[in-house]
Scaffold this motif. Structure first.
Motif, mmCIF file in Angstrom:
data_model
loop_
_atom_site.group_PDB
_atom_site.id
_atom_site.type_symbol
_atom_site.label_atom_id
_atom_site.label_comp_id
_atom_site.label_asym_id
_atom_site.label_seq_id
_atom_site.Cartn_x
_atom_site.Cartn_y
_atom_site.Cartn_z
ATOM 1 N N GLU A 220 0.790 -1.298 0.295
ATOM 2 C CA GLU A 220 -0.015 -0.006 0.059
ATOM 3 C C GLU A 220 1.010 1.274 0.016
ATOM 4 N N GLY A 221 0.360 2.290 -0.721
ATOM 5 C CA GLY A 221 1.136 3.612 -0.689
ATOM 6 C C GLY A 221 1.928 3.728 -2.027
ATOM 7 N N GLN A 222 2.235 2.639 -2.763
ATOM 8 C CA GLN A 222 3.231 2.438 -3.720
ATOM 9 C C GLN A 222 2.544 3.482 -4.978
ATOM 10 N N ALA A 223 3.295 4.199 -5.785
ATOM 11 C CA ALA A 223 2.933 5.042 -6.899
ATOM 12 C C ALA A 223 2.523 3.952 -7.912
ATOM 13 N N VAL A 224 1.635 4.388 -8.764
ATOM 14 C CA VAL A 224 1.106 3.851 -10.029
ATOM 15 C C VAL A 224 1.258 4.689 -11.169
ATOM 16 N N VAL A 225 2.023 4.213 -12.173
ATOM 17 C CA VAL A 225 2.258 5.043 -13.414
ATOM 18 C C VAL A 225 1.706 4.245 -14.754
ATOM 19 N N ASP A 226 1.080 5.000 -15.654
ATOM 20 C CA ASP A 226 1.220 4.151 -16.865
ATOM 21 C C ASP A 226 2.132 4.809 -17.790
ATOM 22 N N ARG A 227 1.914 4.606 -19.132
ATOM 23 C CA ARG A 227 3.013 4.974 -19.885
ATOM 24 C C ARG A 227 3.228 6.197 -19.947
ATOM 25 N N ARG B 131 -2.129 5.703 -6.513
ATOM 26 C CA ARG B 131 -1.300 5.014 -5.690
ATOM 27 C C ARG B 131 -2.245 3.800 -5.205
ATOM 28 N N VAL B 132 -1.342 2.825 -4.656
ATOM 29 C CA VAL B 132 -2.020 1.696 -3.960
ATOM 30 C C VAL B 132 -2.674 1.874 -2.725
ATOM 31 N N ILE C 291 -6.195 0.774 -6.774
ATOM 32 C CA ILE C 291 -5.719 1.905 -6.991
ATOM 33 C C ILE C 291 -6.466 2.917 -6.808
ATOM 34 N N LEU C 292 -6.148 4.049 -5.991
ATOM 35 C CA LEU C 292 -7.016 5.039 -5.905
ATOM 36 C C LEU C 292 -6.471 6.174 -7.101
ATOM 37 N N LEU C 293 -7.188 6.418 -7.967
ATOM 38 C CA LEU C 293 -6.704 7.424 -9.008
ATOM 39 C C LEU C 293 -6.829 8.805 -8.676
ATOM 40 N N ARG D 235 2.069 0.394 -14.164
ATOM 41 C CA ARG D 235 3.399 -0.152 -13.455
ATOM 42 C C ARG D 235 3.325 0.641 -11.971
ATOM 43 N N VAL D 236 3.523 -0.577 -11.139
ATOM 44 C CA VAL D 236 3.429 0.082 -9.807
ATOM 45 C C VAL D 236 5.032 0.244 -9.213
ATOM 46 N N LEU D 237 5.297 1.385 -8.811
ATOM 47 C CA LEU D 237 6.796 1.707 -8.751
ATOM 48 C C LEU D 237 7.195 1.057 -7.325
ATOM 49 N N ARG D 238 8.178 0.359 -7.358
ATOM 50 C CA ARG D 238 8.833 0.032 -6.076
ATOM 51 C C ARG D 238 9.874 0.860 -5.641
ATOM 52 N N TYR D 239 9.641 1.464 -4.674
ATOM 53 C CA TYR D 239 10.610 2.592 -4.204
ATOM 54 C C TYR D 239 10.901 2.556 -2.680
ATOM 55 N N GLU D 240 12.282 2.321 -2.654
ATOM 56 C CA GLU D 240 12.719 2.373 -1.028
ATOM 57 C C GLU D 240 13.086 3.623 -0.613
#
Lengths: 351, 171
Positions: free
Chosen positions: A157-164, A170-171, A181-183, A270-275
């Motif tokens: 939860e909380g990860q950012a979601v992008v398209d092309r 975000r999730v 995903i909450l748009l 795409r769900v971005l995994r970001y540490e």
């Protein structure tokens, strides 16, 4: 037989009507109670929602799988009409982009040098998980999307979601193999953003329209229509620098964001995994001062040699040693965004 | 013996058909068709199902079923729980009380009746959402939803009629 049934009906119909009214009333009361309870304690039903998504996502996927075919066909159909025009546009754009690539590579070198000089904490690299959209409509007042990747693939939860094209949301809920995903257009969406050219900060709030609002802009903000809006990363929820859209001025003079992404057309996201950097080194004031001084002390910052116009290998040039941040991986240029629609932002400058 | 067993089973089967159809309608509205651009506004096929079964076979779609269909939609959408249950129940209540007026009327009248109910549903959902979110929302999206649903109702009604003729025993 018929007579008996008729008699039975005569007895049961009033009873049935009564029972119908009673169950109607009970169900209405339960609905209202759910609404009130959900309003007061919003998180209570989260588990039920997640479970539903988890169970229903495979079913939705089954139904939506043939749709991809249809959507591809539809997309191709669109393309046939403007294939020549598109080709010409792409050629022109390609020429423009090649020029930009050269410039970008040069600027990247400059940026790396400055970052080293200033001891900037580099952003960790972003990896991503791709997912297919299996449900894209939450109804007229809720803008959510369900994708077919979940905890198993590493979505949290909380990860950012992008398209092309750019950031879409975000999730907010994860099941085993599905996520919600909450748009950015949803009423509950709040995204800290940065207006790129003027560095004004704002909060982008969804209001059910395709163009979210820009709120909490300072009075002396120098924002103008056409400015690129990106995530600011404030609040530590989203990675900074994800392109969202361009600022547009609405009829009432307020600024809104016209997103690059078309959330209604997104088929894959795409769900971005970001540490996030977890440990923040607390610095005392003196340390900060000396650091600042040490940066300012050299009267002349070392002149940056102009790199070759087309450095095929950006890493080839030796970089000054990074004493302050030994853990920084300078070898790999950070990839702030693996995607991006270069058409719009570059088109403006080129104009 | 055989008959006594088959009767409740048959009743259950009969009850399940409109319910399953309505659930499929909820899912169908949520499929990513990619036809619109910007914000997705899909017609409410579940509303059509509630209207249709409420009109022709309310015995096979009791309030409990209507409630569950709405609840399913709320759970799937991630929105306020109880919103669509309330809307569908309200529409269902009106339809069931007015069905004697509609039965036997031409399809055009029934279609028009659905248009009115779609507006009623839109209004209720809009008012409840405004109260729930504590702000005045733009009613544009529900108007579009009502209009889309109205336009597509004949197609859905044809499908429901086919299901009714195929799977259900007439009373």
């Amino acid at each position: 037989m018929r007579h008996r049934l008729g008699q039975a009906d005569r007895i049961t119909v009033p009873f049935r009507m009564l029972s119908h009214r009673f169950s109607m009333a009970v169900m209405l009361i339960i609905s209202c109670a759910l609404l009130l309870f959900g309003r007061a304690e919003a998180y209570v039903f989260d588990d039920a929602r997640t479970k539903t998504v988890e169970i229903m996502a495979p079913v939705m996927e089954l139904f939506s799988a043939p749709l991809s075919l249809f959507r591809n066909w539809l997309g191709n159909f669109d393309d046939y009409f403007d294939v020549y025009e598109k080709n010409r546009q792409l050629r022109e754009e390609n020429n423009r982009l090649l020029a930009w690539k050269t410039r970008a590579l040069r600027l990247e070198q400059v940026a790396i040098r400055y970052q080293d000089l200033l001891g900037v904490q580099l952003e960790p690299e972003i990896t991503y998980i791709s997912g297919r959209v299996v449900s894209d409509s939450g109804g007229p007042f809720v803008h959510t999307m369900i994708i077919n990747t979940g905890r198993k693939q590493g979505v949290t939860e909380g990860q950012a979601v992008v398209d092309r094209q750019g950031f879409i949301g975000r999730v907010v809920g994860t099941g085993r193999e599905a996520s919600r995903i909450l748009l950015i257009s949803d009423l509950n969406s709040r995204v800290p953003v940065l207006v790129e050219s003027s560095h004004d900060r704002a909060v982008m709030t969804g209001d059910n329209t395709s163009r979210p609002n820009l709120e909490f802009l300072s009075d002396n903000a120098e924002i103008k229509a056409g400015d690129r809006v990106v995530t600011s990363g404030s609040g530590g929820m989203l990675p900074p620098g994800l392109p969202i859209g361009v600022a547009v001025q609405a009829g009432d003079g307020k600024f809104r964001v016209q997103p690059f992404a078309n959330q209604a057309r997104a088929a894959y996201v795409r769900v971005l995994r970001y540490e996030f950097p977890k440990e923040i080194e607390l610095e005392t004031d003196e340390e900060v001062v000396t650091k600042t001084l040490s940066v300012e002390l050299p009267p002349q910052p070392p002149a940056l040699p102009e790199p070759e116009p087309s450095p095929a290998e950006p890493q080839a040039q030796p970089l000054p040693p990074t004493e302050s941040q030994p853990q920084v991986t300078t070898g790999e240029p950070i990839q702030v965004l693996p995607l991006g629609e270069p058409d719009e932002p570059l088109g403006d400058d080129d104009g | 013996m055989d008959r006594s067993l088959s009767r409740p089973l048959s009743a259950l089967y009969q009850l399940s058909i409109p319910f399953v159809v309505a659930l499929l309608c909820v899912m169908f509205s949520m499929l990513p068709l990619g036809l619109s651009s910007g914000v997705v506004i899909a017609p409410s096929f579940a509303l059509m199902a509630v209207y249709y079964w409420g009109l022709y076979r309310p015995d096979l779609m009791p309030p409990f079923t209507v409630f569950l269909v709405g609840l399913f939609q709320d759970l799937m959408s991630g929105g306020p729980l109880g919103l669509w249950s309330l809307v569908y129940l309200a529409v269902y209540g009106v339809v069931v009380s007015q069905r004697l007026f509609f039965i036997g009327k031409a399809f055009l009248a029934i279609w028009f009746g659905f248009g009115v109910m779609a507006l009623v549903a839109g209004t209720i959902s809009w008012v409840v959402s405004c109260l729930y979110f504590g702000m005045v929302l733009s009613p544009l999206s529900v108007l579009v939803l009502a209009l889309l649903s109205f336009v597509l109702y004949p197609v859905a009604a044809r499908f429901f009629a086919a299901v009714q003729n195929q799977f259900l025993i007439q009373p």
